[in-house]
Design a protein around this motif. Structure first.
Motif, PDB file in Angstrom:
ATOM      1  N   ALA A 234       0.816  -1.211   0.000  1.00 57.96           N
ATOM      2  CA  ALA A 234       0.000   0.000   0.000  1.00 57.96           C
ATOM      3  C   ALA A 234       0.851   1.264   0.000  1.00 57.96           C
ATOM      4  N   ALA A 235       2.149   1.119   0.169  1.00 59.74           N
ATOM      5  CA  ALA A 235       3.035   2.269   0.016  1.00 59.74           C
ATOM      6  C   ALA A 235       3.158   2.661  -1.458  1.00 59.74           C
ATOM      7  N   SER A 236       2.818   1.712  -2.350  1.00 56.01           N
ATOM      8  CA  SER A 236       2.937   1.943  -3.792  1.00 56.01           C
ATOM      9  C   SER A 236       1.604   2.109  -4.496  1.00 56.01           C
ATOM     10  N   ALA A 237       0.516   1.672  -3.869  1.00 59.35           N
ATOM     11  CA  ALA A 237      -0.806   1.731  -4.501  1.00 59.35           C
ATOM     12  C   ALA A 237      -1.875   1.663  -3.427  1.00 59.35           C
ATOM     13  N   ASP A 238      -3.076   2.089  -3.780  1.00 59.02           N
ATOM     14  CA  ASP A 238      -4.239   1.887  -2.920  1.00 59.02           C
ATOM     15  C   ASP A 238      -4.947   0.618  -3.383  1.00 59.02           C
ATOM     16  N   PHE A 239      -5.486  -0.146  -2.425  1.00 64.94           N
ATOM     17  CA  PHE A 239      -6.123  -1.416  -2.742  1.00 64.94           C
ATOM     18  C   PHE A 239      -7.587  -1.422  -2.315  1.00 64.94           C
ATOM     19  N   ILE A 240      -8.414  -2.048  -3.169  1.00 70.04           N
ATOM     20  CA  ILE A 240      -9.819  -2.283  -2.873  1.00 70.04           C
ATOM     21  C   ILE A 240      -9.985  -3.800  -2.809  1.00 70.04           C
ATOM     22  N   THR A 241     -10.234  -4.338  -1.643  1.00 71.91           N
ATOM     23  CA  THR A 241     -10.230  -5.793  -1.469  1.00 71.91           C
ATOM     24  C   THR A 241     -11.523  -6.425  -1.958  1.00 71.91           C
ATOM     25  N   TYR A 242     -11.419  -7.692  -2.379  1.00 68.34           N
ATOM     26  CA  TYR A 242     -12.611  -8.418  -2.810  1.00 68.34           C
ATOM     27  C   TYR A 242     -12.599  -9.893  -2.419  1.00 68.34           C
ATOM     28  N   SER A 243     -11.520 -10.377  -1.785  1.00 73.07           N
ATOM     29  CA  SER A 243     -11.460 -11.794  -1.427  1.00 73.07           C
ATOM     30  C   SER A 243     -10.490 -12.020  -0.275  1.00 73.07           C
ATOM     31  N   LYS A 244     -10.831 -12.967   0.594  1.00 69.65           N
ATOM     32  CA  LYS A 244      -9.909 -13.397   1.639  1.00 69.65           C
ATOM     33  C   LYS A 244      -8.790 -14.232   1.018  1.00 69.65           C
ATOM     34  N   VAL A 245      -7.729 -14.456   1.776  1.00 66.96           N
ATOM     35  CA  VAL A 245      -6.578 -15.208   1.290  1.00 66.96           C
ATOM     36  C   VAL A 245      -6.461 -16.547   2.013  1.00 66.96           C
ATOM     37  N   PHE A 246      -6.468 -17.615   1.239  1.00 64.06           N
ATOM     38  CA  PHE A 246      -6.147 -18.951   1.726  1.00 64.06           C
ATOM     39  C   PHE A 246      -5.041 -19.494   0.838  1.00 64.06           C
TER      40      PHE A 246
ATOM     41  N   ASP B  37     -13.207 -20.571  -4.422  1.00 58.27           N
ATOM     42  CA  ASP B  37     -13.918 -20.700  -3.157  1.00 58.27           C
ATOM     43  C   ASP B  37     -14.847 -19.497  -2.958  1.00 58.27           C
ATOM     44  N   GLN B  38     -16.153 -19.754  -3.034  1.00 56.77           N
ATOM     45  CA  GLN B  38     -17.111 -18.664  -2.890  1.00 56.77           C
ATOM     46  C   GLN B  38     -17.130 -18.090  -1.478  1.00 56.77           C
ATOM     47  N   SER B  39     -16.732 -18.900  -0.484  1.00 54.70           N
ATOM     48  CA  SER B  39     -16.727 -18.420   0.900  1.00 54.70           C
ATOM     49  C   SER B  39     -15.636 -17.389   1.141  1.00 54.70           C
ATOM     50  N   ALA B  40     -14.714 -17.250   0.175  1.00 58.08           N
ATOM     51  CA  ALA B  40     -13.624 -16.284   0.333  1.00 58.08           C
ATOM     52  C   ALA B  40     -14.028 -14.872  -0.076  1.00 58.08           C
ATOM     53  N   ILE B  41     -15.205 -14.732  -0.706  1.00 56.32           N
ATOM     54  CA  ILE B  41     -15.641 -13.409  -1.152  1.00 56.32           C
ATOM     55  C   ILE B  41     -15.733 -12.466   0.041  1.00 56.32           C
ATOM     56  N   GLN B  42     -15.209 -11.265  -0.140  1.00 57.31           N
ATOM     57  CA  GLN B  42     -15.112 -10.297   0.939  1.00 57.31           C
ATOM     58  C   GLN B  42     -15.658  -8.952   0.478  1.00 57.31           C
ATOM     59  N   ALA B  43     -16.467  -8.329   1.327  1.00 60.89           N
ATOM     60  CA  ALA B  43     -16.988  -7.001   0.982  1.00 60.89           C
ATOM     61  C   ALA B  43     -15.839  -6.022   0.776  1.00 60.89           C
ATOM     62  N   PRO B  44     -15.974  -5.105  -0.174  1.00 61.04           N
ATOM     63  CA  PRO B  44     -14.888  -4.171  -0.465  1.00 61.04           C
ATOM     64  C   PRO B  44     -14.462  -3.366   0.756  1.00 61.04           C
ATOM     65  N   SER B  45     -13.147  -3.265   0.932  1.00 57.81           N
ATOM     66  CA  SER B  45     -12.580  -2.402   1.952  1.00 57.81           C
ATOM     67  C   SER B  45     -11.300  -1.821   1.389  1.00 57.81           C
ATOM     68  N   LEU B  46     -10.830  -0.739   1.975  1.00 58.83           N
ATOM     69  CA  LEU B  46      -9.634  -0.075   1.476  1.00 58.83           C
ATOM     70  C   LEU B  46      -8.405  -0.454   2.296  1.00 58.83           C
ATOM     71  N   VAL B  47      -7.308  -0.704   1.598  1.00 60.77           N
ATOM     72  CA  VAL B  47      -6.014  -0.885   2.235  1.00 60.77           C
ATOM     73  C   VAL B  47      -5.099   0.198   1.683  1.00 60.77           C
ATOM     74  N   THR B  48      -4.754   1.131   2.517  1.00 51.28           N
ATOM     75  CA  THR B  48      -3.893   2.237   2.118  1.00 51.28           C
ATOM     76  C   THR B  48      -2.762   2.391   3.112  1.00 51.28           C
ATOM     77  N   ALA B  49      -1.780   3.191   2.740  1.00 50.63           N
ATOM     78  CA  ALA B  49      -0.641   3.396   3.623  1.00 50.63           C
ATOM     79  C   ALA B  49      -0.967   4.350   4.760  1.00 50.63           C
ATOM     80  N   SER B  50      -2.009   5.127   4.616  1.00 48.14           N
ATOM     81  CA  SER B  50      -2.369   6.110   5.634  1.00 48.14           C
ATOM     82  C   SER B  50      -3.197   5.480   6.742  1.00 48.14           C
TER      83      SER B  50
END
Length: 316
Positions: A148-160, A303-316
């Motif tokens: 996130a120091a290089s870009a802003d992220f909009i999440t859409y899935s959990k990580v397994f 995996d459909q259970s990994a779907i995640q509501a959008p959230s922001l990951v930023t450096a701030s």
């Protein structure tokens, strides 16, 4: 959905050094006029792939609110070596296919832009975005605070994550733990798993065991080949990717275990560009609300259970 591209141009792009990509000057959005206001986009000049999404009041409003995106062509930087997410089509080598390709196209249809693709090495994804050669990244990239120091992220899935090993798991690897001592793990350059594997060396040393080694490659296919050739003992990545490798080579490969990592998969957009970040977040929300992301996950056997509501990951 698959998308047209020039195969010779793609090859040239694949061979372009990452350093050149990072050094290239910034470019602006390509002004390919194909509509304005609340028009219904049809990428490639054909009928929309997701007409219900395009005609939804929410997407129509988003197109009206975002004239800087509607009617334009945006470039998506991808590392097209992850079957199920993004790869060269098995039926047509002039096209890309996968969940992330379909998701990018759906984002474009909702917001009114068409998508062009720029294939690069995984560790060149963020430099390509920063240089301005890409407008966004949808390429199974984990959204971390470091990135996130290089870009802003909009999440859409959990990580397994899954741990790919040779059939029978001859080295008895059990995860990202001291079972990696004395083994070699194949990983993509820039993967978040690289420091996680290297961190095991403190434990290895304290137990008097050999170090955990990493072998770094430019794409997942090379990592798989490293295990098949005996040059590596394990490969760690998104579990859906690992499962596909096992399915395709069930007599030679196996999944040792599944891990939950404290990350999410996200869409990367340039830092500080609030309008595109907000527009992408709103479009992704609509894609999820409509059930389209679930349908795409089913289509690509994710995996459909990994779907995640959008959230922001930023450096701030």
């Amino acid at each position: 959905m698959t998308t047209r591209r020039n195969s010779s141009d793609m090859l040239n792009r694949l061979l372009r050094p990452a350093a050149l990509l990072a050094a290239a000057g910034a470019i602006t959005l390509l002004a390919t006029a194909c509509g304005s206001g609340g028009s219904s986009p049809a990428p490639g000049g054909g009928a929309p792939a997701y007409p219900a999404l395009v005609s939804s009041p929410a997407c129509m409003q988003l197109r009206s609110q975002n004239p800087d995106l509607n009617g334009k062509t945006l470039t998506d930087a991808i590392n097209p070596h992850t079957p199920g997410y993004e790869s060269i089509s098995v039926n047509d080598p002039t096209k890309y296919e996968g969940f992330d390709i379909d998701l990018a196209e759906a984002m474009g249809e909702c917001l009114g832009f068409t998508v062009d693709y720029l294939p690069v090495a995984f560790d060149a994804l963020l430099p390509t975005l920063q240089s301005g050669q890409a407008n966004f990244i949808v390429s199974d990239i984990y959204a971390t605070k470091e990135r996130a120091a290089s870009a802003d992220f909009i999440t859409y899935s959990k990580v397994f994550d899954g741990v790919l090993v040779a059939a029978g798991n001859p080295k008895k690897i059990t995860g990202i733990d001291d079972s990696l001592c004395g083994t070699t793990t194949a990983l993509n350059k820039g993967f978040v798993e690289v420091p996680l594997v290297n961190a095991q060396n403190t434990t290895c040393q304290s137990k008097g065991k050999p170090q955990a080694q990493t072998a770094l490659f430019d794409n997942n296919a090379d990592c798989e080949q490293a295990i098949l050739s005996g040059r590596a003992d394990a490969y760690i990545n998104d579990v859906n990717t690992v499962n596909r490798f096992v399915k395709d080579q069930s007599d030679k490969l196996a999944r040792a275990t599944t891990l939950t990592l404290p990350y999410s998969i996200g869409i990367a957009v340039p830092k500080g560009q609030t309008p595109i970040r907000n527009a992408f977040t709103a479009a992704l929300t609509q894609i999820q609300t409509s059930g389209l992301q679930t349908q795409l996950a089913q289509k690509w056997q994710l995996d459909q259970s990994a779907i995640q509501a959008p959230s922001l990951v930023t450096a701030s």
